[in-house]
Write a protein that holds these residues in place. Structure first.
Motif, PDB file in Angstrom:
ATOM      1  N   LYS A 118       0.845  -1.192   0.000  1.00 47.11           N
ATOM      2  CA  LYS A 118       0.000   0.000   0.000  1.00 47.11           C
ATOM      3  C   LYS A 118       0.886   1.250   0.000  1.00 47.11           C
ATOM      4  O   LYS A 118       0.636   2.190  -0.765  1.00 47.11           O
ATOM      5  N   GLU A 119       1.893   1.269   0.846  1.00 43.76           N
ATOM      6  CA  GLU A 119       2.784   2.431   0.917  1.00 43.76           C
ATOM      7  C   GLU A 119       3.576   2.616  -0.379  1.00 43.76           C
ATOM      8  O   GLU A 119       3.771   3.752  -0.826  1.00 43.76           O
ATOM      9  N   ILE A 120       4.006   1.522  -0.985  1.00 43.65           N
ATOM     10  CA  ILE A 120       4.721   1.624  -2.264  1.00 43.65           C
ATOM     11  C   ILE A 120       3.816   2.273  -3.312  1.00 43.65           C
ATOM     12  O   ILE A 120       4.239   3.161  -4.052  1.00 43.65           O
ATOM     13  N   GLY A 121       2.570   1.855  -3.349  1.00 43.03           N
ATOM     14  CA  GLY A 121       1.614   2.468  -4.267  1.00 43.03           C
ATOM     15  C   GLY A 121       1.433   3.952  -3.985  1.00 43.03           C
ATOM     16  O   GLY A 121       1.342   4.778  -4.908  1.00 43.03           O
ATOM     17  N   GLU A 122       1.399   4.314  -2.712  1.00 42.69           N
ATOM     18  CA  GLU A 122       1.270   5.727  -2.339  1.00 42.69           C
ATOM     19  C   GLU A 122       2.508   6.521  -2.755  1.00 42.69           C
ATOM     20  O   GLU A 122       2.394   7.656  -3.242  1.00 42.69           O
ATOM     21  N   LEU A 123       3.675   5.926  -2.587  1.00 47.20           N
ATOM     22  CA  LEU A 123       4.912   6.587  -3.012  1.00 47.20           C
ATOM     23  C   LEU A 123       4.921   6.790  -4.527  1.00 47.20           C
ATOM     24  O   LEU A 123       5.282   7.865  -5.026  1.00 47.20           O
ATOM     25  N   TYR A 124       4.508   5.759  -5.259  1.00 44.83           N
ATOM     26  CA  TYR A 124       4.431   5.882  -6.727  1.00 44.83           C
ATOM     27  C   TYR A 124       3.509   7.037  -7.122  1.00 44.83           C
ATOM     28  O   TYR A 124       3.823   7.822  -8.005  1.00 44.83           O
ATOM     29  N   LEU A 125       2.355   7.125  -6.470  1.00 43.02           N
ATOM     30  CA  LEU A 125       1.400   8.179  -6.769  1.00 43.02           C
ATOM     31  C   LEU A 125       2.001   9.556  -6.484  1.00 43.02           C
ATOM     32  O   LEU A 125       1.893  10.474  -7.299  1.00 43.02           O
ATOM     33  N   LEU A 126       2.643   9.702  -5.334  1.00 43.37           N
ATOM     34  CA  LEU A 126       3.266  10.991  -4.981  1.00 43.37           C
ATOM     35  C   LEU A 126       4.322  11.396  -6.009  1.00 43.37           C
ATOM     36  O   LEU A 126       4.369  12.552  -6.444  1.00 43.37           O
ATOM     37  N   ILE A 127       5.149  10.453  -6.400  1.00 37.28           N
ATOM     38  CA  ILE A 127       6.238  10.754  -7.332  1.00 37.28           C
ATOM     39  C   ILE A 127       5.700  11.060  -8.727  1.00 37.28           C
ATOM     40  O   ILE A 127       6.137  12.017  -9.380  1.00 37.28           O
ATOM     41  N   ALA A 128       4.747  10.263  -9.187  1.00 41.06           N
ATOM     42  CA  ALA A 128       4.168  10.507 -10.516  1.00 41.06           C
ATOM     43  C   ALA A 128       3.451  11.851 -10.562  1.00 41.06           C
ATOM     44  O   ALA A 128       3.559  12.591 -11.553  1.00 41.06           O
ATOM     45  N   THR A 129       2.748  12.194  -9.494  1.00 42.17           N
ATOM     46  CA  THR A 129       1.992  13.440  -9.472  1.00 42.17           C
ATOM     47  C   THR A 129       2.912  14.656  -9.478  1.00 42.17           C
ATOM     48  O   THR A 129       2.692  15.597 -10.248  1.00 42.17           O
ATOM     49  N   ILE A 130       3.964  14.658  -8.673  1.00 36.35           N
ATOM     50  CA  ILE A 130       4.854  15.816  -8.672  1.00 36.35           C
ATOM     51  C   ILE A 130       5.584  15.917 -10.012  1.00 36.35           C
ATOM     52  O   ILE A 130       5.825  17.016 -10.507  1.00 36.35           O
TER      53      ILE A 130
END
Length: 148
Positions: A118-130
């Motif tokens: 779950k956290e890896i997915g959240e990190l991916y989302l944060l990085i892709a969004t920025i």
């Protein structure tokens, strides 16, 4: 340099969709200080002055230290980042420069060791969004306001 096309003005629906991704990232389980380090580092790698300015200020407002904000570009040499932060900063670099070699198996293995799926997915989302925001800011030539 003057600003160009403004996506928020010309296509508010598209800009709002990116905003929804940003909200999901901000509401994730990833600590706020790490979220801001992600945003600062990606923005530095992308040379997005507008986002560097905004996220540096937000990090400081959220209690991050000047030393850690200023040192993020030299995180490998700096002693004040945890192992969990280091693997995320490495991931930021690999995703931002994904065209070079993708996300390495060694970084992903370290992510799996230190973070839940779950956290890896959240990190991916944060990085892709920025990275999306950085690209929009750069294409639009957004400029930070000069502090007084």
């Amino acid at each position: 340099m003057s600003a160009r096309f403004n996506l928020a003005k010309e296509n508010s629906e598209a800009y709002a969709a990116i905003g929804k991704l940003d909200t999901l990232g901000r509401e994730s389980s990833i600590p706020k200080k790490l979220q801001e380090l992600i945003k600062i580092y990606a923005s530095c790698l992308n040379h997005c002055a507008f986002c560097i300015d905004m996220h540096t200020k937000e990090a400081l407002e959220n209690g991050e230290t000047v030393q850690r904000v200023m040192g993020v570009n030299a995180w490998r040499e700096a002693p004040f980042y945890s192992d969990k932060e280091r693997v995320v900063l490495e991931l930021v670099e690999e995703v931002t420069f994904i065209h070079q070699h993708g996300v390495s198996d060694s970084v992903y293995a370290e992510l799996e060791r230190l973070y839940s799926e779950k956290e890896i997915g959240e990190l991916y989302l944060l990085i892709a969004t920025i990275n999306a925001y950085n690209r929009l800011g750069i294409m639009s030539q957004l400029q930070p306001k000069t502090d007084k």
